[in-house]
Scaffold this motif. Structure first.
Motif, PDB file in Angstrom:
ATOM      1  N   ARG A 276     -32.165 -27.360 109.435  1.00  9.82           N
ATOM      2  CA  ARG A 276     -33.051 -27.002 108.323  1.00  9.82           C
ATOM      3  C   ARG A 276     -34.525 -27.015 108.716  1.00  9.82           C
ATOM      4  O   ARG A 276     -35.334 -26.333 108.097  1.00  9.82           O
ATOM      5  CB  ARG A 276     -32.834 -27.974 107.157  1.00  9.82           C
ATOM      6  CG  ARG A 276     -31.468 -27.892 106.560  1.00  9.82           C
ATOM      7  CD  ARG A 276     -31.336 -28.638 105.239  1.00  9.82           C
ATOM      8  NE  ARG A 276     -31.863 -29.972 105.166  1.00  9.82           N
ATOM      9  CZ  ARG A 276     -31.137 -31.086 105.290  1.00  9.82           C
ATOM     10  NH1 ARG A 276     -29.834 -31.019 105.526  1.00  9.82           N
ATOM     11  NH2 ARG A 276     -31.698 -32.269 105.172  1.00  9.82           N
ATOM     12  N   HIS A 277     -34.878 -27.790 109.715  1.00  8.72           N
ATOM     13  CA  HIS A 277     -36.294 -27.957 110.073  1.00  8.72           C
ATOM     14  C   HIS A 277     -36.500 -27.815 111.580  1.00  8.72           C
ATOM     15  O   HIS A 277     -36.883 -28.766 112.264  1.00  8.72           O
ATOM     16  CB  HIS A 277     -36.805 -29.312 109.591  1.00  8.72           C
ATOM     17  CG  HIS A 277     -36.687 -29.514 108.120  1.00  8.72           C
ATOM     18  ND1 HIS A 277     -37.580 -28.964 107.230  1.00  8.72           N
ATOM     19  CD2 HIS A 277     -35.768 -30.171 107.380  1.00  8.72           C
ATOM     20  CE1 HIS A 277     -37.224 -29.292 106.001  1.00  8.72           C
ATOM     21  NE2 HIS A 277     -36.128 -30.011 106.062  1.00  8.72           N
ATOM     22  N   PRO A 278     -36.275 -26.610 112.124  1.00 13.40           N
ATOM     23  CA  PRO A 278     -36.394 -26.455 113.577  1.00 13.40           C
ATOM     24  C   PRO A 278     -37.809 -26.672 114.121  1.00 13.40           C
ATOM     25  O   PRO A 278     -37.958 -27.098 115.268  1.00 13.40           O
ATOM     26  CB  PRO A 278     -35.910 -25.026 113.827  1.00 13.40           C
ATOM     27  CG  PRO A 278     -36.084 -24.324 112.529  1.00 13.40           C
ATOM     28  CD  PRO A 278     -35.877 -25.360 111.467  1.00 13.40           C
ATOM     29  N   ILE A 279     -38.824 -26.416 113.332  1.00 18.74           N
ATOM     30  CA  ILE A 279     -40.185 -26.652 113.822  1.00 18.74           C
ATOM     31  C   ILE A 279     -40.401 -28.146 114.013  1.00 18.74           C
ATOM     32  O   ILE A 279     -40.942 -28.580 115.039  1.00 18.74           O
ATOM     33  CB  ILE A 279     -41.233 -26.035 112.876  1.00 18.74           C
ATOM     34  CG1 ILE A 279     -41.057 -24.516 112.822  1.00 18.74           C
ATOM     35  CG2 ILE A 279     -42.647 -26.420 113.313  1.00 18.74           C
ATOM     36  CD1 ILE A 279     -41.885 -23.825 111.763  1.00 18.74           C
ATOM     37  N   TYR A 280     -39.949 -28.948 113.069  1.00 19.06           N
ATOM     38  CA  TYR A 280     -40.058 -30.400 113.217  1.00 19.06           C
ATOM     39  C   TYR A 280     -39.207 -30.877 114.394  1.00 19.06           C
ATOM     40  O   TYR A 280     -39.631 -31.748 115.155  1.00 19.06           O
ATOM     41  CB  TYR A 280     -39.613 -31.111 111.948  1.00 19.06           C
ATOM     42  CG  TYR A 280     -40.449 -30.810 110.717  1.00 19.06           C
ATOM     43  CD1 TYR A 280     -41.713 -30.236 110.800  1.00 19.06           C
ATOM     44  CD2 TYR A 280     -39.967 -31.098 109.456  1.00 19.06           C
ATOM     45  CE1 TYR A 280     -42.460 -29.964 109.673  1.00 19.06           C
ATOM     46  CE2 TYR A 280     -40.708 -30.836 108.311  1.00 19.06           C
ATOM     47  CZ  TYR A 280     -41.948 -30.271 108.426  1.00 19.06           C
ATOM     48  OH  TYR A 280     -42.688 -30.011 107.308  1.00 19.06           O
ATOM     49  N   THR A 281     -38.024 -30.300 114.543  1.00 19.44           N
ATOM     50  CA  THR A 281     -37.168 -30.638 115.680  1.00 19.44           C
ATOM     51  C   THR A 281     -37.909 -30.355 116.980  1.00 19.44           C
ATOM     52  O   THR A 281     -37.893 -31.162 117.907  1.00 19.44           O
ATOM     53  CB  THR A 281     -35.858 -29.828 115.638  1.00 19.44           C
ATOM     54  OG1 THR A 281     -35.172 -30.117 114.424  1.00 19.44           O
ATOM     55  CG2 THR A 281     -34.970 -30.141 116.826  1.00 19.44           C
ATOM     56  N   GLY A 282     -38.569 -29.209 117.035  1.00 16.56           N
ATOM     57  CA  GLY A 282     -39.323 -28.841 118.227  1.00 16.56           C
ATOM     58  C   GLY A 282     -40.420 -29.838 118.541  1.00 16.56           C
ATOM     59  O   GLY A 282     -40.589 -30.248 119.691  1.00 16.56           O
ATOM     60  N   VAL A 283     -41.157 -30.258 117.533  1.00  9.70           N
ATOM     61  CA  VAL A 283     -42.240 -31.226 117.748  1.00  9.70           C
ATOM     62  C   VAL A 283     -41.664 -32.559 118.226  1.00  9.70           C
ATOM     63  O   VAL A 283     -42.213 -33.186 119.151  1.00  9.70           O
ATOM     64  CB  VAL A 283     -43.086 -31.406 116.471  1.00  9.70           C
ATOM     65  CG1 VAL A 283     -44.111 -32.516 116.654  1.00  9.70           C
ATOM     66  CG2 VAL A 283     -43.776 -30.105 116.088  1.00  9.70           C
ATOM     67  N   ILE A 284     -40.573 -32.998 117.628  1.00 10.38           N
ATOM     68  CA  ILE A 284     -39.937 -34.256 118.047  1.00 10.38           C
ATOM     69  C   ILE A 284     -39.545 -34.176 119.522  1.00 10.38           C
ATOM     70  O   ILE A 284     -39.818 -35.102 120.301  1.00 10.38           O
ATOM     71  CB  ILE A 284     -38.705 -34.564 117.171  1.00 10.38           C
ATOM     72  CG1 ILE A 284     -39.136 -34.908 115.746  1.00 10.38           C
ATOM     73  CG2 ILE A 284     -37.872 -35.708 117.775  1.00 10.38           C
ATOM     74  CD1 ILE A 284     -37.998 -34.901 114.735  1.00 10.38           C
ATOM     75  N   LEU A 285     -38.922 -33.073 119.926  1.00 19.00           N
ATOM     76  CA  LEU A 285     -38.497 -32.907 121.319  1.00 19.00           C
ATOM     77  C   LEU A 285     -39.690 -32.831 122.270  1.00 19.00           C
ATOM     78  O   LEU A 285     -39.653 -33.417 123.363  1.00 19.00           O
ATOM     79  CB  LEU A 285     -37.622 -31.665 121.466  1.00 19.00           C
ATOM     80  CG  LEU A 285     -36.229 -31.745 120.850  1.00 19.00           C
ATOM     81  CD1 LEU A 285     -35.548 -30.380 120.927  1.00 19.00           C
ATOM     82  CD2 LEU A 285     -35.390 -32.807 121.531  1.00 19.00           C
ATOM     83  N   VAL A 286     -40.735 -32.126 121.882  1.00 16.76           N
ATOM     84  CA  VAL A 286     -41.913 -32.011 122.748  1.00 16.76           C
ATOM     85  C   VAL A 286     -42.547 -33.381 122.962  1.00 16.76           C
ATOM     86  O   VAL A 286     -42.834 -33.780 124.096  1.00 16.76           O
ATOM     87  CB  VAL A 286     -42.947 -31.017 122.165  1.00 16.76           C
ATOM     88  CG1 VAL A 286     -44.296 -31.138 122.873  1.00 16.76           C
ATOM     89  CG2 VAL A 286     -42.431 -29.591 122.267  1.00 16.76           C
TER      90      VAL A 286
END
Length: 120
Positions: free
Chosen positions: A54-64
């Motif tokens: 549901r929140h791939p942008i947040y997922t991306g920030v978490i991974l980065v």
């Protein structure tokens, strides 16, 4: 100090986070907003990467951030930073989801089907 391969894993995680975040932003198109309030005339995106999380942008920030931390420090710090980021984005996404539900009644079914940050 962590082994070199583990530090390189941090780069892989950060790179994956950039890709996931960019794909998420592109999929939103004109629906993208920095606020937690959806755009007035927007539509609910449920396809592409949004069919997986549901929140791939947040997922991306978490991974980065976790990947960068793993690269520059160690796995313990990376886990701590990743966990803190998940807490932060958990709260932020909760506020956002209340607004999405108010604007899009079908959001309730969507959030039951699709995980928040990770597809597992």
């Amino acid at each position: 100090m962590d082994p070199r391969w583990l530090r390189h894993l941090g780069l892989v995680l950060a790179g994956a986070g950039i890709v996931v975040g960019v794909i998420g932003a592109l999929a939103l198109g004109r629906n993208l907003t920095p606020a937690t309030t959806p755009v007035d005339d927007g539509r609910l995106i449920q396809s592409g990467i949004y069919a997986r999380v549901r929140h791939p942008i947040y997922t991306g920030v978490i991974l980065v951030v976790a990947g960068y931390t793993l690269w520059w420090t160690n796995w313990r710090d990376a886990l701590l930073v990743g966990w803190l980021m998940m807490l932060y984005f958990g709260a932020k996404s909760g506020a956002e989801e209340r607004k999405l539900l108010a604007q899009f009644p079908e959001y309730d079914n969507y959030r039951r089907r699709v995980p928040r940050f990770f597809p597992f």
